[in-house]
Design an enzyme around this catalytic site. Structure first.
Site, PDB file in Angstrom:
ATOM      1  CD  GLU A  66      -5.557  -0.917   3.191  1.00 45.64           C
ATOM      2  OE1 GLU A  66      -5.128  -1.942   3.775  1.00 45.64           O
ATOM      3  OE2 GLU A  66      -6.176  -0.955   2.121  1.00 45.64           O
ATOM      4  CB  CYS A  81      -9.227  -3.376   4.500  1.00 47.68           C
ATOM      5  SG  CYS A  81      -9.800  -4.982   3.963  1.00 47.68           S
ATOM      6  NE  ARG A 111      -3.843  -2.197   0.324  1.00 50.21           N
ATOM      7  CZ  ARG A 111      -3.614  -3.374  -0.255  1.00 50.21           C
ATOM      8  NH1 ARG A 111      -2.569  -3.549  -1.038  1.00 50.21           N
ATOM      9  NH2 ARG A 111      -4.446  -4.378  -0.096  1.00 50.21           N
TER      10      ARG A 111
HETATM   11  C1  FAD Z   1     -15.760  -1.753  -1.080  1.00 50.01           C
HETATM   12  C2  FAD Z   1     -14.295  -1.392  -1.115  1.00 50.01           C
HETATM   13  C3  FAD Z   1     -13.359  -2.354  -1.443  1.00 50.01           C
HETATM   14  C4  FAD Z   1     -11.987  -2.026  -1.488  1.00 50.01           C
HETATM   15  N1  FAD Z   1     -11.097  -3.001  -1.814  1.00 50.01           N
HETATM   16  C5  FAD Z   1      -9.789  -2.700  -1.881  1.00 50.01           C
HETATM   17  C6  FAD Z   1      -8.825  -3.701  -2.242  1.00 50.01           C
HETATM   18  O1  FAD Z   1      -9.149  -4.844  -2.505  1.00 50.01           O
HETATM   19  N2  FAD Z   1      -7.520  -3.324  -2.293  1.00 50.01           N
HETATM   20  C7  FAD Z   1      -7.112  -2.049  -2.026  1.00 50.01           C
HETATM   21  O2  FAD Z   1      -5.907  -1.768  -2.115  1.00 50.01           O
HETATM   22  N3  FAD Z   1      -7.994  -1.096  -1.678  1.00 50.01           N
HETATM   23  C8  FAD Z   1      -9.316  -1.384  -1.602  1.00 50.01           C
HETATM   24  N4  FAD Z   1     -10.210  -0.418  -1.243  1.00 50.01           N
HETATM   25  C9  FAD Z   1      -9.730   0.920  -0.847  1.00 50.01           C
HETATM   26  C10 FAD Z   1      -9.713   1.948  -1.996  1.00 50.01           C
HETATM   27  O3  FAD Z   1     -10.704   1.649  -2.944  1.00 50.01           O
HETATM   28  C11 FAD Z   1      -8.357   2.015  -2.696  1.00 50.01           C
HETATM   29  O4  FAD Z   1      -7.343   2.381  -1.809  1.00 50.01           O
HETATM   30  C12 FAD Z   1      -8.417   3.014  -3.866  1.00 50.01           C
HETATM   31  O5  FAD Z   1      -7.315   2.779  -4.689  1.00 50.01           O
HETATM   32  C13 FAD Z   1      -8.416   4.482  -3.406  1.00 50.01           C
HETATM   33  O6  FAD Z   1      -8.651   5.294  -4.552  1.00 50.01           O
HETATM   34  P1  FAD Z   1      -9.463   6.660  -4.434  1.00 50.01           P
HETATM   35  O7  FAD Z   1      -9.418   7.331  -5.734  1.00 50.01           O
HETATM   36  O8  FAD Z   1     -10.805   6.428  -3.861  1.00 50.01           O
HETATM   37  O9  FAD Z   1      -8.550   7.437  -3.396  1.00 50.01           O
HETATM   38  P2  FAD Z   1      -9.023   8.375  -2.201  1.00 50.01           P
HETATM   39  O10 FAD Z   1      -9.729   7.538  -1.180  1.00 50.01           O
HETATM   40  O11 FAD Z   1      -9.722   9.554  -2.696  1.00 50.01           O
HETATM   41  O12 FAD Z   1      -7.612   8.827  -1.637  1.00 50.01           O
HETATM   42  C14 FAD Z   1      -6.759   7.917  -0.975  1.00 50.01           C
HETATM   43  C15 FAD Z   1      -5.419   8.638  -0.754  1.00 50.01           C
HETATM   44  O13 FAD Z   1      -4.823   8.876  -2.006  1.00 50.01           O
HETATM   45  C16 FAD Z   1      -4.604  10.290  -2.207  1.00 50.01           C
HETATM   46  N5  FAD Z   1      -4.872  10.528  -3.612  1.00 50.01           N
HETATM   47  C17 FAD Z   1      -5.986  10.234  -4.321  1.00 50.01           C
HETATM   48  N6  FAD Z   1      -5.819  10.573  -5.607  1.00 50.01           N
HETATM   49  C18 FAD Z   1      -4.571  11.093  -5.705  1.00 50.01           C
HETATM   50  C19 FAD Z   1      -3.811  11.649  -6.770  1.00 50.01           C
HETATM   51  N7  FAD Z   1      -4.298  11.730  -8.011  1.00 50.01           N
HETATM   52  N8  FAD Z   1      -2.551  12.103  -6.499  1.00 50.01           N
HETATM   53  C20 FAD Z   1      -2.042  12.035  -5.254  1.00 50.01           C
HETATM   54  N9  FAD Z   1      -2.712  11.531  -4.205  1.00 50.01           N
HETATM   55  C21 FAD Z   1      -3.963  11.062  -4.434  1.00 50.01           C
HETATM   56  C22 FAD Z   1      -5.547  11.001  -1.257  1.00 50.01           C
HETATM   57  O14 FAD Z   1      -5.021  12.256  -0.887  1.00 50.01           O
HETATM   58  C23 FAD Z   1      -5.558  10.012  -0.080  1.00 50.01           C
HETATM   59  O15 FAD Z   1      -4.408  10.223   0.695  1.00 50.01           O
HETATM   60  C24 FAD Z   1     -11.573  -0.718  -1.185  1.00 50.01           C
HETATM   61  C25 FAD Z   1     -12.532   0.262  -0.853  1.00 50.01           C
HETATM   62  C26 FAD Z   1     -13.871  -0.063  -0.829  1.00 50.01           C
HETATM   63  C27 FAD Z   1     -14.881   0.994  -0.493  1.00 50.01           C
END
Ligand code: FAD
Length: 314
Positions: free
Chosen positions: A309, A238, A181
């Site tokens: 996380e 998670c 991560r």
């Molecule tokens: C139902 C569900 C299932 C999931 N399953 C998984 C899984 O199997 N594996 C897993 O790893 N994760 C999982 N996740 C967590 C999440 O979906 C991932 O971490 C996802 O990649 C986050 O992307 P986001 O665009 O929503 O980021 P956000 O939640 O918006 O941001 C997360 C972090 O990244 C930063 N960020 C976002 N975009 C950028 C950018 N363009 N540049 C710099 N920083 C940025 C934000 O500032 C923050 O610190 C799950 C979540 C849910 C709700």
């Protein structure tokens, strides 16, 4: 430093309808909680991000990034400074064929799910592990999103970022070190966290494969997610990282007897103990209190310190 009326006018002059003030961020997160952003920018061009970073730096205003909001809990008090939301407005991707594979350049706001299904249709393999992970491509790169079947870093070719100084830089995969991560820059002093920068684009390489096999893998993993994750409720995936050399966080939480534990409208999922669900009216404070309670209880019972996380912002 707060954004006073004069600064608000400057921001309106720079970004017109793309900037708003004191808008709630709860609709920007999968948990459905969070107070307002002092200022919220939804850019549709990379240059607007550069402009925003320069403006913040010369006005000593803090900025932060939100992608799909699927890994964030935003506090009820909201976020001071400028929130830059990387949405589908900064989305889209192109591809080129290379020997036995394709290089795909993906803008940060593109939904990860869109890239996964496009790759499956074209018979491009390597991203099947990511099926069912919500959020943007940029967020997935920042979080090095993945499962036991693979991480984004496995297919990463390059990342284009805007640095905290407002400079656009392209980093090749060989300059980046990956871990659970997390991605960091190699050969730099300090934490080397690439995400003091804003990811605006990344390219991945996927090998040619069989569309049927890829789709079958995706179908299986989506069925497993449906069976094991509380997808009918608002959640942020998670909550805790899996500790090294130990049972998975969810198993420890379950063994601590915490399935179903509640704080206000937040509840530890009965289906998957590493998920906290919003049962309807949860506040961020409810969720954060439950995270703290789970952490304390698991530590008391097993002497294991769980690390979140999920990112708590605000
Ligand atoms: C139902 C569900 C299932 C999931 N399953 C998984 C899984 O199997 N594996 C897993 O790893 N994760 C999982 N996740 C967590 C999440 O979906 C991932 O971490 C996802 O990649 C986050 O992307 P986001 O665009 O929503 O980021 P956000 O939640 O918006 O941001 C997360 C972090 O990244 C930063 N960020 C976002 N975009 C950028 C950018 N363009 N540049 C710099 N920083 C940025 C934000 O500032 C923050 O610190 C799950 C979540 C849910 C709700």
């Amino acid at each position: 430093m707060h954004i006073d009326d004069q600064k608000k006018n400057e921001l309106k002059g720079l970004f017109a309808e793309k900037i708003s003030f004191e808008d709630s961020l709860s609709g920007f997160t999968s948990m459905g909680v969070g107070g307002p952003a002092e200022a919220l920018l939804i850019p549709s061009e990379t240059d607007e991000i550069i402009k925003a970073v320069h403006w913040c730096s010369s006005n000593k205003i803090e900025w932060c990034i939100i992608g799909g909001g699927t890994n964030i809990v935003i506090k009820d008090e909201g976020i001071n400074g400028l929130v830059i939301a990387i949405t589908k407005k900064l989305g889209g991707f192109t591809h080129e064929n290379i020997e036995g594979a394709s290089r795909i350049r993906i803008m940060a706001g593109t939904p990860l799910s869109k890239v996964c299904s496009w790759a499956a249709e074209r018979g491009l393999k390597g991203l099947e592990f990511a099926a069912g992970i919500p959020g943007t491509f940029g967020g997935a790169v920042k979080m090095n999103a993945g499962t036991s079947a693979g991480w984004i870093s496995d297919v990463l070719d390059s990342i284009t970022v805007i640095t905290a100084d407002g400079e656009k830089k392209c980093l090749s995969g060989s300059e980046i070190e990956s871990s659970y991560r997390k991605l960091r820059l190699k050969n730099v002093t300090g934490p080397g966290d690439i995400c003091g920068s804003i990811i605006v684009e990344a390219s991945i390489i996927l090998k040619n494969g069989s569309a049927d096999e890829i789709k079958a893998k995706i179908k299986k993993s989506m069925e497993e997610r449906k069976a094991k994750q509380p997808l009918g409720y608002k959640n942020a995936g998670c909550i805790f990282r899996n500790p090294e050399n130990n049972l998975p966080a969810g198993k420890l939480i379950e063994l601590a007897g915490l399935k179903g534990a509640e704080s206000g409208g937040a509840k530890v999922s009965e289906l998957h103990a590493n998920f906290i669900i919003n049962t309807g009216e949860a506040s961020a404070a409810d969720i954060i209190a439950l995270i703290d309670m789970v952490k304390t209880t698991v530590n008391e019972k097993f002497s294991v310190t769980l690390e979140p996380e999920v990112i708590v912002a605000g």
